[in-house]
Design a protein around this motif. Structure first.
Motif, PDB file in Angstrom:
ATOM      1  N   SER A  80       0.858  -1.055   0.018  1.00  0.00           N
ATOM      2  CA  SER A  80       0.024  -0.207   0.056  1.00  0.00           C
ATOM      3  C   SER A  80       1.026   1.283  -0.024  1.00  0.00           C
ATOM      4  O   SER A  80       0.428   2.275  -0.674  1.00  0.00           O
ATOM      5  N   ASP A 119       2.602   1.649  -3.473  1.00  0.00           N
ATOM      6  CA  ASP A 119       1.645   1.904  -4.551  1.00  0.00           C
ATOM      7  C   ASP A 119       1.032   3.289  -4.463  1.00  0.00           C
ATOM      8  O   ASP A 119       0.999   4.243  -5.261  1.00  0.00           O
ATOM      9  N   LYS A 120       0.367   3.385  -3.129  1.00  0.00           N
ATOM     10  CA  LYS A 120      -0.632   4.424  -2.906  1.00  0.00           C
ATOM     11  C   LYS A 120       0.004   5.777  -2.429  1.00  0.00           C
ATOM     12  O   LYS A 120      -0.387   6.860  -2.820  1.00  0.00           O
ATOM     13  N   GLN A 149      -0.412   7.346  -9.968  1.00  0.00           N
ATOM     14  CA  GLN A 149      -1.359   6.385 -10.277  1.00  0.00           C
ATOM     15  C   GLN A 149      -1.896   6.574 -11.843  1.00  0.00           C
ATOM     16  O   GLN A 149      -1.228   7.118 -12.689  1.00  0.00           O
ATOM     17  N   ARG A 150      -2.973   5.539 -12.006  1.00  0.00           N
ATOM     18  CA  ARG A 150      -3.281   5.488 -13.515  1.00  0.00           C
ATOM     19  C   ARG A 150      -3.577   6.839 -14.194  1.00  0.00           C
ATOM     20  O   ARG A 150      -3.352   6.972 -15.402  1.00  0.00           O
ATOM     21  N   ARG A 195      -0.930  11.993  -8.373  1.00  0.00           N
ATOM     22  CA  ARG A 195      -0.546  11.129  -6.696  1.00  0.00           C
ATOM     23  C   ARG A 195      -2.132  10.705  -6.332  1.00  0.00           C
ATOM     24  O   ARG A 195      -2.967  11.242  -6.764  1.00  0.00           O
ATOM     25  N   TYR A 196      -1.865   9.714  -5.520  1.00  0.00           N
ATOM     26  CA  TYR A 196      -3.247   9.104  -4.961  1.00  0.00           C
ATOM     27  C   TYR A 196      -3.655  10.074  -3.969  1.00  0.00           C
ATOM     28  O   TYR A 196      -3.346  10.828  -3.342  1.00  0.00           O
ATOM     29  N   ARG A 197      -5.088  10.294  -4.334  1.00  0.00           N
ATOM     30  CA  ARG A 197      -6.152  11.108  -3.464  1.00  0.00           C
ATOM     31  C   ARG A 197      -5.658  12.397  -3.291  1.00  0.00           C
ATOM     32  O   ARG A 197      -5.951  13.210  -2.533  1.00  0.00           O
ATOM     33  N   ASP A 204      -8.326   4.636   4.784  1.00  0.00           N
ATOM     34  CA  ASP A 204      -8.346   4.464   3.486  1.00  0.00           C
ATOM     35  C   ASP A 204      -8.493   2.593   3.487  1.00  0.00           C
ATOM     36  O   ASP A 204      -7.938   1.835   4.014  1.00  0.00           O
ATOM     37  N   HIS A 229      -7.374   0.691   1.171  1.00  0.00           N
ATOM     38  CA  HIS A 229      -6.046   0.200   1.050  1.00  0.00           C
ATOM     39  C   HIS A 229      -5.230  -0.307   2.273  1.00  0.00           C
ATOM     40  O   HIS A 229      -4.308  -1.237   2.282  1.00  0.00           O
ATOM     41  N   SER A 243      -0.889  -2.200  -9.877  1.00  0.00           N
ATOM     42  CA  SER A 243      -0.107  -1.566  -9.131  1.00  0.00           C
ATOM     43  C   SER A 243       1.460  -1.496  -9.723  1.00  0.00           C
ATOM     44  O   SER A 243       2.321  -0.787  -9.210  1.00  0.00           O
ATOM     45  N   HIS A 269       3.842   1.752 -10.606  1.00  0.00           N
ATOM     46  CA  HIS A 269       3.523   2.787 -10.242  1.00  0.00           C
ATOM     47  C   HIS A 269       4.495   3.510  -9.384  1.00  0.00           C
ATOM     48  O   HIS A 269       4.486   5.044  -9.400  1.00  0.00           O
TER      49      HIS A 269
END
Length: 271
Positions: free
Chosen positions: A88, A91-92, A97-98, A102-104, A154, A156, A211, A214
């Motif tokens: 987590s 990756d996060k 991310q895709r 950045r995540y969130r 979260d 994840h 992931s 990433h």
């Protein structure tokens, strides 16, 4: 009744409760292939057709009726808490991310400011002190789960037992819970128990790690990331996961389970 995170094949051959960071991309693609004889073109999490998901309104009633009557075989998959939380983080938190972001959105800047976490720069090969930053991330994860600050936990890094329990408390029952670390054996048991429109040969199925790539690769053995304080934090967060799913808390270097999962115990303790 609510069954968040639940997927079901269109043929209703099988029901799966998703647990993030536990081979969910591969499992979803196997389910999709079992109905259609081809894989979903893209990340299975983005699929809006060809598979039922609780997050899609037209699927809710079908999933509810199936699960409440235990019409189909139901399963989920778990993973060693040490390797799951590491995955987590890379990756996060460290990864792009895709969508290229950045995540969130503002999460990573928040962690940099409040917890002193470094995430590296993809342009320079993500060079930073992975161990130090991961241990600081653990403090953040603990804060979100124990005190729900500076944000809600979260999915994840929330405990697997929390995800899995929602299926039980709303009236579902699992027929199988298997380990990511013994994926082929566990997934084969599922396939042997159901009938699918298209046969599956697990030896021919690729691993869909969405992931992958990433973020930075893990630079050290798993155990190096966990000193005594880090192990204490992990146990504080994932005590039920270690106990119910039979993982070794004492040795972060041992990712393999040390006992058998007792489905009656799972339903009793998480229901």
């Amino acid at each position: 009744m609510s069954f968040p995170g639940t997927w079901m094949t269109e043929s209703e051959s099988v029901v799966y409760r998703v647990v993030p960071k536990c081979a969910c991309s591969t499992i979803g693609q196997i389910m999709y292939y079992s109905d259609h004889g081809t894989f979903f073109d893209g990340d299975i999490h983005d699929a809006k057709a060809g598979i039922h998901k609780w997050a899609m309104d037209p699927s809710k009633e079908l999933i509810t009726n199936n699960v409440k009557s235990h019409k189909s075989y139901a399963f989920t998959c778990v993973r060693n808490p040490y390797t799951r939380i590491l995955s987590s983080f890379f990756d996060k938190i460290c990864g792009i991310q895709r969508n290229g972001k950045r995540y969130r959105g503002n999460l990573v800047p928040l962690l940099i400011q409040k917890y002193g976490i470094e995430v590296g720069d993809p342009e320079t090969g993500f060079e930073f002190d992975q161990i130090q930053s991961f241990r600081r991330f653990l403090l953040f994860a603990r804060d979100t789960i124990r005190w729900r600050r500076p944000m809600e936990p979260d999915i994840h890094w929330s405990a697997m037992s929390g995800h899995i329990s929602t299926f039980i408390v709303n009236g579902g029952r699992y027929d199988n819970i298997f380990w990511t670390e013994k994926f082929n054996d566990g997934m084969q048991d599922v396939l042997d128990a159901i009938e699918t429109p298209h046969p599956i040969d697990l030896a021919e199925i690729p691993r869909f790690n969405e992931s992958e790539g990433h973020g930075p690769k893990r630079a050290h053995p798993v155990a190096d990331y966990f000193d005594d304080l880090s192990m204490h934090l992990v146990y504080e967060i994932y005590k039920r996961d270690f106990r119910i799913f039979k993982y070794d808390f004492e040795n972060p270097a041992n990712k393999m389970p040390i006992g058998e999962i007792d489905l009656d115990e799972v339903h009793a303790k998480l229901g």
